[in-house]
Design an enzyme around this catalytic site. Structure first.
Site, PDB file in Angstrom:
ATOM      1  CE  LYS A   1      -4.086  -2.072   2.068  1.00  0.00           C
ATOM      2  NZ  LYS A   1      -4.967  -1.880   0.900  1.00  0.00           N
TER       3      LYS A   1
ATOM      4  NE  ARG B   1     -10.403  -9.571  -4.114  1.00  0.00           N
ATOM      5  CZ  ARG B   1     -10.672  -8.599  -4.975  1.00  0.00           C
ATOM      6  NH1 ARG B   1     -10.811  -8.884  -6.267  1.00  0.00           N
ATOM      7  NH2 ARG B   1     -10.811  -7.357  -4.576  1.00  0.00           N
TER       8      ARG B   1
HETATM    9  N1  BES Z   1      -8.408  -4.251   3.109  1.00  0.00           N
HETATM   10  C1  BES Z   1      -8.456  -3.701   1.814  1.00  0.00           C
HETATM   11  C2  BES Z   1      -9.755  -2.957   1.524  1.00  0.00           C
HETATM   12  C3  BES Z   1      -9.979  -1.692   2.275  1.00  0.00           C
HETATM   13  C4  BES Z   1      -9.653  -0.482   1.712  1.00  0.00           C
HETATM   14  C5  BES Z   1     -10.615  -1.696   3.495  1.00  0.00           C
HETATM   15  C6  BES Z   1      -9.907   0.695   2.380  1.00  0.00           C
HETATM   16  C7  BES Z   1     -10.857  -0.533   4.172  1.00  0.00           C
HETATM   17  C8  BES Z   1     -10.526   0.658   3.604  1.00  0.00           C
HETATM   18  C9  BES Z   1      -8.331  -4.804   0.778  1.00  0.00           C
HETATM   19  O1  BES Z   1      -7.578  -5.896   1.132  1.00  0.00           O
HETATM   20  C10 BES Z   1      -7.659  -4.195  -0.408  1.00  0.00           C
HETATM   21  O2  BES Z   1      -6.538  -3.828  -0.297  1.00  0.00           O
HETATM   22  N2  BES Z   1      -8.385  -4.102  -1.504  1.00  0.00           N
HETATM   23  C11 BES Z   1      -7.880  -3.530  -2.694  1.00  0.00           C
HETATM   24  C12 BES Z   1      -8.313  -4.417  -3.830  1.00  0.00           C
HETATM   25  C13 BES Z   1      -7.641  -4.096  -5.125  1.00  0.00           C
HETATM   26  C14 BES Z   1      -6.189  -4.457  -5.057  1.00  0.00           C
HETATM   27  C15 BES Z   1      -8.334  -4.878  -6.204  1.00  0.00           C
HETATM   28  C16 BES Z   1      -8.474  -2.142  -2.834  1.00  0.00           C
HETATM   29  O3  BES Z   1      -9.626  -1.939  -2.468  1.00  0.00           O
HETATM   30  O4  BES Z   1      -7.738  -1.245  -3.257  1.00  0.00           O
HETATM   31 MN    MN Z   2      -5.489  -5.604   0.702  1.00  0.00          MN
END
Ligand code: BES
Ligand code: MN
Ligand code: ZN
Length: 492
Positions: free
Chosen positions: A272, A347
């Protein structure tokens, strides 16, 4: 804090803060309120005029009473339009009154609020929830409590005598919501897969649930290659939690609740970046927290329905052992996945949890997951996305959420978007294009079920509140516990 129900009248109550609910544009004082105003030498009339109090939703004013009155302070709470009164308005009004009473340094508080829908039980329950959730404070990580101020110790719900059972139901529900808040708010160096398993074990022993914790080797034997691929870069052991609540005799229904349990989500090698809120990713176990919170409540209420509570708990980290972007992994149903983005890890953990859960032979499965930022973009911070092929389950969950005062909104599972997950090398990719990202995530999950009725709640927004709002304080909200409990109770 003790919450009592009483038939004591407004005029007879003695204590620190008396809170009175007033509807919008109906702030003229009649009946008991006119008498009270006289008793207070016109103080209420004065307060309404001086503060231009109109009874608007979420507004409140308070003042000292003085003189020889048996009440020290008075609070007027706005309820909005009478025709539009919702149960959650009362929950929020109670929260509003409780916060004001605390600022007034009151130890005792009385709530004089209208009864919703001729239903004193639901009303008493909602008021008791609003008060407790608003006054909850988390000082666990401070060396000294921030404020040593006087606490509200006793709350009397006026005109609700006989509703003891509703209040104890509220207390049980709040114990689960508060557990979920504590788990979500705790940082990732405090709540880990190991401590999550310990918490589940404690719930089991306190409330008589069965518990099974699958260790890494157990998961390997079951072929949980997706869950374990996420776990492989962490120095902490993954824990697959399975709590079972079984009622006495033959249950009417068997249900399962699954929660995404990432105690931290760094993103993995697709780490991230700046501005992605990596420091907030301790909340990525909000689904698992709601699941454990619901287990704690169900274990106390003991309804006539069997419920399984499941979470594949780990953290998504980086190390020499981390998944490489592009790796192909195999889930426990034999399906292969090309991991084109290691940050779509939730997922992967849910895939194996869904396969495991379907084998239990339950009538319905609901999963809660902080799954996608895309869902937050679609629905904002307050509303969870609901995805399900089943109209019946959608209606059940919408009804439960409505009574709980939690907001969920159904989004479509547009099958054509699954094309976005086509892989050249494996059965599917774990990530599709950015548009419709919460829908492709739900379609991905669906690949790991054969036929069981299932719904997915994307709770990425509402598990955390940036600002205080109603009975939610800034921080962890415990979202999901109340909807899950109402859903289970409605099935019993
Ligand atoms: N845990 C995150 C989703 C999330 C984002 C929760 C903001 C709470 C606040 C999840 O694991 C994630 O990183 N999702 C990605 C998916 C993408 C890589 C397809 C996202 O939402 O950016
Ligand atoms: Mn994630
Ligand atoms: Zn995540």
């Amino acid at each position: 804090m003790e919450i009592r129900v009483t038939d004591t009248q407004l005029l007879d109550w003695a204590g620190d803060s008396l809170a009175i609910g007033l509807f919008e544009d109906a702030v003229e004082l009649t009946g008991d309120l006119a008498t009270l105003d006289q008793k207070f030498a016109g103080l209420l009339t004065e307060l309404i005029a001086e503060e231009e109090f109109k009874g608007k939703l979420a507004s409140s004013v308070g003042t000292r009473v003085g003189g020889t009155a048996t009440v020290r302070k008075v609070i007027l709470v706005g309820l909005g339009k009478k025709e539009a009164l919702k149960l959650d308005t009362l929950r929020r009004a109670a929260a509003n009154a409780a916060r004001t009473a605390k600022k007034q340094k009151s130890k005792t508080l009385a709530l004089s609020l209208p009864i919703w829908n001729n239903d004193p039980a639901q009303t008493a329950q909602a008021l008791a929830e609003g008060v407790q959730l608003a006054l909850y404070q988390d000082n666990r990580f401070k060396s000294e409590p921030e404020e040593n101020s006087i606490q509200v110790e006793q709350v009397d719900l006026l005109g609700l005598g006989g509703q003891e059972a509703a209040v104890s139901l509220a207390n049980q529900i709040c114990s689960g919501v508060i557990l979920a808040r504590q788990l979500v708010a705790a940082p990732a160096n405090s709540v880990t897969p190991v401590t999550m398993a310990e918490t589940a074990t404690q719930i089991a022993s306190e409330h008589g649930l069965q518990i099974e914790i699958l260790e890494r080797e157990d998961c390997e034997k079951l072929g949980m290659g997706a869950f374990l691929a996420v776990a492989q870069a962490s120095d902490l052991p993954p824990k697959f939690i399975h709590l079972t609540y079984k009622p006495e005799g033959t249950p009417k229904r068997k249900l399962a609740i699954i929660g995404k349990g990432l105690t931290f989500d760094s993103g993995g090698l697709n780490i991230k970046g700046a501005g992605s809120g990596i420091e907030s990713m301790k909340m990525d176990m909000g689904g698992a927290a709601a699941t454990l919170g619901a287990a704690k409540v169900i274990g106390q209420i003991k309804p006539d329905v069997e419920v399984h509570f499941i979470s594949a708990v780990t953290e998504n980290m980086i190390s020499g052992r981390a998944m490489h972007p592009g790796d192909v992994i195999k889930a426990s149903n034999g399906k292969t996945i090309e991991v084109n983005n290691t940050d779509a890890e939730g997922r992967l953990t849910l895939a194996d949890a869904l396969v495991f859960t379907e084998k239990l032979g339950v009538d319905a499965i609901v999963d809660l997951a902080t799954l996608t930022g895309a869902c937050v973009i679609a629905l904002g911070d307050d509303i969870a996305g609901l995805f399900t092929p089943s109209d019946t389950l959608a209606t059940e969950l919408e009804k439960a959420a409505q009574i709980a005062g939690e907001k969920i909104w159904r989004l479509p599972m547009e099958e054509r978007y699954f094309e976005g997950l086509k892989s050249g090398i494996a059965d599917m990719k774990n990530t599709g294009p950015r548009p419709g990202g919460s829908i492709t995530a739900a379609l991905f999950l669906k690949q790991f079920l054969k036929e069981t009725t299932w719904a997915h709640l994307d709770v990425a927004g509402p598990v955390w509140a940036d600002k205080e709002n109603g009975y939610n304080n800034a921080g962890a909200t415990g979202f999901g516990v109340r909807t899950l409990v109402h859903w289970v109770l409605n099935e019993a």
